[in-house]
Design a protein around this motif. Sequence first.
Motif, short mmCIF file in Angstrom:
data_model
loop_
_atom_site.label_atom_id
_atom_site.label_comp_id
_atom_site.label_asym_id
_atom_site.label_seq_id
_atom_site.Cartn_x
_atom_site.Cartn_y
_atom_site.Cartn_z
N GLN A 133 0.82 -1.22 0.00
CA GLN A 133 0.00 0.00 0.00
C GLN A 133 0.85 1.27 0.00
O GLN A 133 0.32 2.37 0.12
CB GLN A 133 -0.92 0.00 1.22
N GLN A 134 2.15 1.13 -0.16
CA GLN A 134 3.05 2.27 -0.04
C GLN A 134 2.71 3.41 -1.00
O GLN A 134 2.79 4.58 -0.65
CB GLN A 134 4.49 1.81 -0.28
N SER A 135 2.31 3.08 -2.20
CA SER A 135 2.05 4.10 -3.22
C SER A 135 0.56 4.31 -3.48
O SER A 135 0.17 4.75 -4.55
CB SER A 135 2.75 3.71 -4.53
N SER A 136 -0.27 4.01 -2.52
CA SER A 136 -1.71 4.16 -2.71
C SER A 136 -2.15 5.61 -2.47
O SER A 136 -1.37 6.45 -2.03
CB SER A 136 -2.47 3.21 -1.78
N ASP A 137 -3.42 5.89 -2.76
CA ASP A 137 -3.99 7.24 -2.64
C ASP A 137 -4.36 7.49 -1.18
O ASP A 137 -5.38 7.01 -0.70
CB ASP A 137 -5.21 7.36 -3.54
N TRP A 138 -3.55 8.29 -0.49
CA TRP A 138 -3.80 8.57 0.93
C TRP A 138 -4.76 9.73 1.13
O TRP A 138 -5.16 10.01 2.25
CB TRP A 138 -2.47 8.86 1.64
N GLY A 139 -5.16 10.39 0.05
CA GLY A 139 -6.06 11.53 0.17
C GLY A 139 -7.51 11.22 -0.15
O GLY A 139 -8.34 12.12 -0.19
N GLY A 140 -7.83 9.95 -0.38
CA GLY A 140 -9.18 9.57 -0.72
C GLY A 140 -10.15 9.71 0.45
O GLY A 140 -9.74 9.87 1.60
N PRO A 141 -11.45 9.65 0.17
CA PRO A 141 -12.46 9.82 1.23
C PRO A 141 -12.49 8.69 2.24
O PRO A 141 -12.95 8.87 3.36
CB PRO A 141 -13.78 9.89 0.45
N GLU A 142 -12.01 7.52 1.85
CA GLU A 142 -11.96 6.38 2.76
C GLU A 142 -10.58 5.74 2.69
O GLU A 142 -9.97 5.66 1.61
CB GLU A 142 -13.02 5.32 2.37
N LEU A 143 -10.08 5.28 3.82
CA LEU A 143 -8.85 4.50 3.84
C LEU A 143 -9.21 3.05 4.11
O LEU A 143 -9.91 2.74 5.09
CB LEU A 143 -7.90 5.01 4.93
N SER A 144 -8.76 2.17 3.25
CA SER A 144 -9.09 0.75 3.37
C SER A 144 -8.41 0.15 4.60
O SER A 144 -7.47 0.71 5.17
CB SER A 144 -8.65 0.00 2.12
N GLU A 145 -8.87 -1.02 4.98
CA GLU A 145 -8.25 -1.73 6.10
C GLU A 145 -6.79 -2.04 5.79
O GLU A 145 -5.92 -1.96 6.66
CB GLU A 145 -9.01 -3.02 6.38
N ALA A 146 -6.50 -2.37 4.52
CA ALA A 146 -5.13 -2.66 4.12
C ALA A 146 -4.25 -1.41 4.25
O ALA A 146 -3.10 -1.49 4.70
CB ALA A 146 -5.10 -3.18 2.68
N GLN A 147 -4.79 -0.25 3.85
CA GLN A 147 -4.04 0.99 4.00
C GLN A 147 -3.77 1.30 5.48
O GLN A 147 -2.66 1.69 5.84
CB GLN A 147 -4.80 2.15 3.37
N GLN A 148 -4.77 1.12 6.31
CA GLN A 148 -4.60 1.41 7.73
C GLN A 148 -3.58 0.48 8.37
O GLN A 148 -2.75 0.90 9.18
CB GLN A 148 -5.95 1.31 8.45
N ASP A 149 -3.61 -0.79 7.99
CA ASP A 149 -2.65 -1.74 8.56
C ASP A 149 -1.24 -1.42 8.09
O ASP A 149 -0.28 -1.50 8.87
CB ASP A 149 -3.02 -3.17 8.19
N TYR A 150 -1.10 -1.06 6.82
CA TYR A 150 0.21 -0.67 6.30
C TYR A 150 0.73 0.55 7.07
O TYR A 150 1.90 0.58 7.50
CB TYR A 150 0.14 -0.35 4.80
N ALA A 151 -0.11 1.57 7.23
CA ALA A 151 0.31 2.79 7.91
C ALA A 151 0.72 2.49 9.35
O ALA A 151 1.73 3.00 9.85
CB ALA A 151 -0.82 3.82 7.88
N ALA A 152 -0.05 1.65 10.02
CA ALA A 152 0.27 1.29 11.40
C ALA A 152 1.60 0.54 11.49
O ALA A 152 2.38 0.74 12.43
CB ALA A 152 -0.86 0.45 11.99
N SER A 153 1.88 -0.30 10.50
CA SER A 153 3.11 -1.09 10.54
C SER A 153 4.35 -0.22 10.42
O SER A 153 5.45 -0.61 10.84
CB SER A 153 3.11 -2.14 9.42
N ASP A 154 4.21 0.99 9.89
CA ASP A 154 5.34 1.89 9.75
C ASP A 154 5.82 2.44 11.09
O ASP A 154 6.94 2.96 11.18
CB ASP A 154 5.00 3.04 8.80
N VAL A 155 5.00 2.37 12.13
CA VAL A 155 5.43 2.79 13.46
C VAL A 155 5.47 1.64 14.46
O VAL A 155 6.01 1.77 15.56
CB VAL A 155 4.55 3.93 14.04
N ARG A 156 4.93 0.51 14.08
CA ARG A 156 4.77 -0.63 15.01
C ARG A 156 6.10 -1.15 15.53
O ARG A 156 6.18 -1.61 16.68
CB ARG A 156 4.01 -1.75 14.29
N PHE A 157 7.15 -1.10 14.74
CA PHE A 157 8.41 -1.76 15.08
C PHE A 157 9.53 -0.79 15.45
O PHE A 157 10.64 -1.23 15.75
CB PHE A 157 8.87 -2.62 13.91
#
Length: 205
Positions: A133-157
């Motif tokens: 999901q690194q290059s997905s559209d982060w400005g859309g009206p909805e963020l998918s579950e996959a986008q949210q999990d990807y974003a969370a993983s960037d700070v998780r570790f």
Amino acid sequence: MSVYFHEEDLPKDVLADGPVAVDTETMGLQTLRDRLCLLQISDGGGDEHLVRFGVNSDYSAPNLRAILADPGRVKLYHFARFDLAAIQHYMGVMAEPVFCTKIASRLVRTYTDRHGLKELVRELLAQDISKQQQSSDWGGPELSEAQQDYAASDVRFLHRLRDELKVRLEREGRMELAQACFDFLPHRARLDIAGWPDVDIFAHA
């Protein structure tokens, strides 16, 4: 472990004291052009918080700003230079002091040229993260579950990576050098914003 999604600001008192892992998602890689859409933050306790900013956001976010501006909290990043510039430009906060896992990796993992977050997590923590999901559209009206999990993983570790990399920096006698690099990063971000993103002002030519 849970991922919490918030609009425009972080609720009060959801983070423990101490260092926080921080990352951002933007519309692209040009800070002055590509707006800040999402900021991820974690205290390392197992939960990640995602704060989304709308297309017309004023980025006021008083609770989040207070944490980012707190000089008593170290902020952990992977490639801090980019995130610092985005946060400063859109939120008006220089989110320091800094520990950057990418710089730390480059100083101690000199046996490889692979310093991405995915590679660090794989080698140092024996876990795997997806970057689909690194290059997905982060400005859309909805963020998918996959986008949210990807974003969370960037700070998780990042807390665990910081601990592992500090051991290696101290072992190789490079902690002082690393700290000097971390301390300079806010100035490097300001240079990026001011118009010198691709120029080495220290070079002779």
